[in-house]
Design an enzyme around this catalytic site. Structure first.
Site: not given
Length: 613
Positions: A589, A591, A511
């Site tokens: 992302h 995650e 990011c």
């Protein structure tokens, strides 16, 4: 009937609490009040027979985490419980004093038009410039009471017990100096026998004083803005779960939280932890549903837009104790709550979750709906109605189907019970340092990397040395404008990326750090016309179609990258990912719960970066 309740109502106890936690029983707690400085100072019993503690934790305790705050001096007040009793709620309602709470005057100190302007500013000046995905800015209703604050608190509690439904706790916490009375819908965090639960609630359907229409609820469940709002707070609380639980958090749900004037959507997060419950409480200050995300920058934004302290609003009321299995914790968020002070002042605070798609008029209406139950109980608003019947909306098959469909594009890694972390194969373990750039995504990244078999440490950006011996350096995400070279954090992240490239050692960037890496490789950075904060997109990632979660307001644009850099970009030119000798980076992302195959993608990125070793 509890004799202890009679004693409380007769004024024999200066400090007490009345808690309805299951709908049918009222816990009666009396004892001594003690003010402590920090969460760690809350006293806990040595054994299961020792006294429990009920702590009123104000928002100012967020300074324990080093975050910005208007410090109003609201005390962290503990009720050291000496006596406990119970009473049936139906009986208690008849005994609690009736009549009026004695409110005199009262109004919102921020007008509807002013709050609407704040909504616009948050969207255009904060979210659009990369400050974060969502923010909660409060407005206060303030007035005065003409009598004793203790009696007013008991009157308020009686009204809420009679007329509000669906609360997690309906309660009164009373000391000689102040009282907190509310009907909060939201468990923040609880712990029992090692099991930790969090309950992110977001997305609001308004039905003031009437039963919700199932057809309208289905339309609400199809609203993308409301759905994204819930997913954002799930992601934020998964960060907290990843930090405090051995195996992160498992996402359960979604479901509905039905109350008298509104219905929310919610999830339940479950994990396991052996940490002291006070550590758990401190590490989770405070819920993104009342602050925003990322939490550290949300505190800064709150500090800028609010001109005074929050008191107890958005803090927690925490019941801490011990049983035969160990320490226990049950801590709801202090929302839909009224503060009454011995000097006659009354305050009730409320905020809306402001996201990239927020409409000012709708957000203003949401604040009114959220506080309606408390204001009606105070007598500040007319039309207080008997409690709406508790027929569950989940009895409707179409509603259950619409809720279940929400999980169809989410990451199974977080929805399933967490698997055991991968075992290291022969040879030395692969080490990774994650640089936390002021966003606790780093905890989720660390959890996933451990499952991939890496040995992981997390270090804050300001503490990261120029050179790191770890096999892999993971430069994490964070808030901010990547083009703002005057920002010390941006400058430091850029320097760390530059140093790692110069060393030709494995690097992974996510990011914000991906954007700075892209700029180092000669790509342009642009602010998006509409931010992607908390959005889910279907993209082409180096030849594979996948669904990912984006939290960005800026993007790198695929102009002419160096010939040795492989670029994955959209038709608009927005860069999704980069790969080159010894490095990989992604705008999205991996995650996030929004990235369907995030753990698999992360494994591939790590393998690519490490191949240069």
């Amino acid at each position: 009937m509890s004799e202890l309740l009679i004693e409380v109502l007769e004024g024999q106890h200066d400090c007490f609490a009345l808690l309805c936690r299951d709908g049918g029983t009222l816990d009666v707690l009396t004892g001594r009040a003690r003010k402590v400085a920090a969460i760690a100072d809350i006293p806990l019993p040595d054994d299961a027979d020792g006294p429990a503690v009920l702590a009123a934790v104000p928002y100012r305790q967020i300074t324990e985490r080093g975050f910005a705050c208007h410090d109003d001096g609201a005390p962290l007040t503990c009720l050291l419980i000496e006596q406990r009793g119970t009473a049936a709620v139906a009986d208690a309602v008849h005994l609690l004093p009736a009549g009026s709470p004695g409110l005199r005057g009262g109004e919102f100190t921020t007008s509807d038009s002013d709050y609407a302007q704040i909504v616009k500013q948050i969207v255009t000046d904060e979210i659009a410039h990369g400050a974060g995905a969502n923010f909660v800015i409060r407005r206060d209703f303030r007035g005065r009471i003409g009598g004793d604050h203790v009696r007013s608190a008991l009157v308020l509690l009686r009204r809420l017990l009679r007329h509000e439904v669906g609360a997690y706790w309906t309660f009164a916490f009373v000391t000689p100096e102040f009282a907190l009375v509310g009907a909060t819908p939201e468990r923040h965090v609880s712990a029992e026998a090692g099991t930790v639960l969090m309950n992110p609630i977001s997305g609001t359907f308004r039905h003031p004083g009437t039963a919700p229409d199932p057809v309208a609820i289905l339309e609400f469940l199809g609203d993308r803005k409301e759905t994204d709002e819930l997913f954002m707070v799930v992601d934020e609380e998964l960060k907290m779960m990843a930090a405090i639980c051995d195996r992160g958090g498992q996402v359960l749900g979604p479901s509905l939280k039905q109350m008298g004037n509104l219905t929310h959507t919610e999830y339940l997060l479950r994990g396991h932890s052996t940490r002291d419950v006070r550590d758990i409480l401190r590490a989770t200050m405070f819920a993104p549903t009342v602050t925003g995300s990322p939490i550290e920058n949300a505190a800064r934004v709150i500090h800028r837009y609010e001109d005074s302290g929050r008191g107890y609003y958005s803090g927690v009321l925490a019941l801490l104790g011990r049983d035969e299995h160990g320490q226990t914790l049950d801590a709801p968020i202090l929302i839909r709550t009224c503060e009454l002070h011995a000097d006659g002042t009354v305050k009730a605070s409320v905020g809306a979750t402001l996201v990239r798609a927020s409409d000012p008029v709708t957000e203003v209406a949401e604040t009114h709906a959220k506080l309606a139950g408390v204001l009606q109980a105070l007598g500040a608003q007319p039309g207080h109605r008997p409690a709406i019947g508790r027929t569950s909306l989940l009895e409707h098959a179409e509603i259950r189907k619409a809720l279940a469909a929400r999980n169809g594009s989410l990451a199974r890694f977080w929805l399933d019970r967490q698997p055991t972390a991968a075992e290291h194969t022969a040879g030395e373990p692969v080490t990774a340092t994650i640089v936390d750039c002021e966003d606790e995504w780093s905890a989720m990244l660390g959890h996933q990397l451990r499952h991939l078999g890496l040995t992981v440490q997390v270090r804050r950006w300001s503490e990261q040395p120029d050179s790191d011996p770890a096999d892999l350096l993971v430069m994490g995400p964070g808030p901010g404008d990547p083009t703002d070279a005057a920002d010390p954090r941006i400058a430091r992240i850029d320097a760390l990326v530059r140093n790692r490239l110069r060393e030709s050692r494995p690097l992974l960037a996510v990011c914000l750090s991906h954007q700075l890496l892209a700029a180092r490789l000669g790509l342009r950075l642009l602010r998006l016309p509409a931010p992607n904060q908390g959005s889910q997109h279907r993209i082409d990632l180096f030849g594979r179609r996948t669904t990912v979660g984006l939290y960005n307001s800026f993007t790198a644009v695929a102009a002419t990258p160096p010939p040795w850099v492989e670029c994955s970009a959209a038709e608009t030119g927005a860069v999704h990912a980069l790969r080159g000798p010894g490095f990989a980076s992604v705008q999205f992302h991996p995650e996030s719960v929004l990235t369907t195959d995030g753990t698999e993608i992360l494994g591939e990125l790590v393998t690519h970066a490490l191949a240069a070793r």
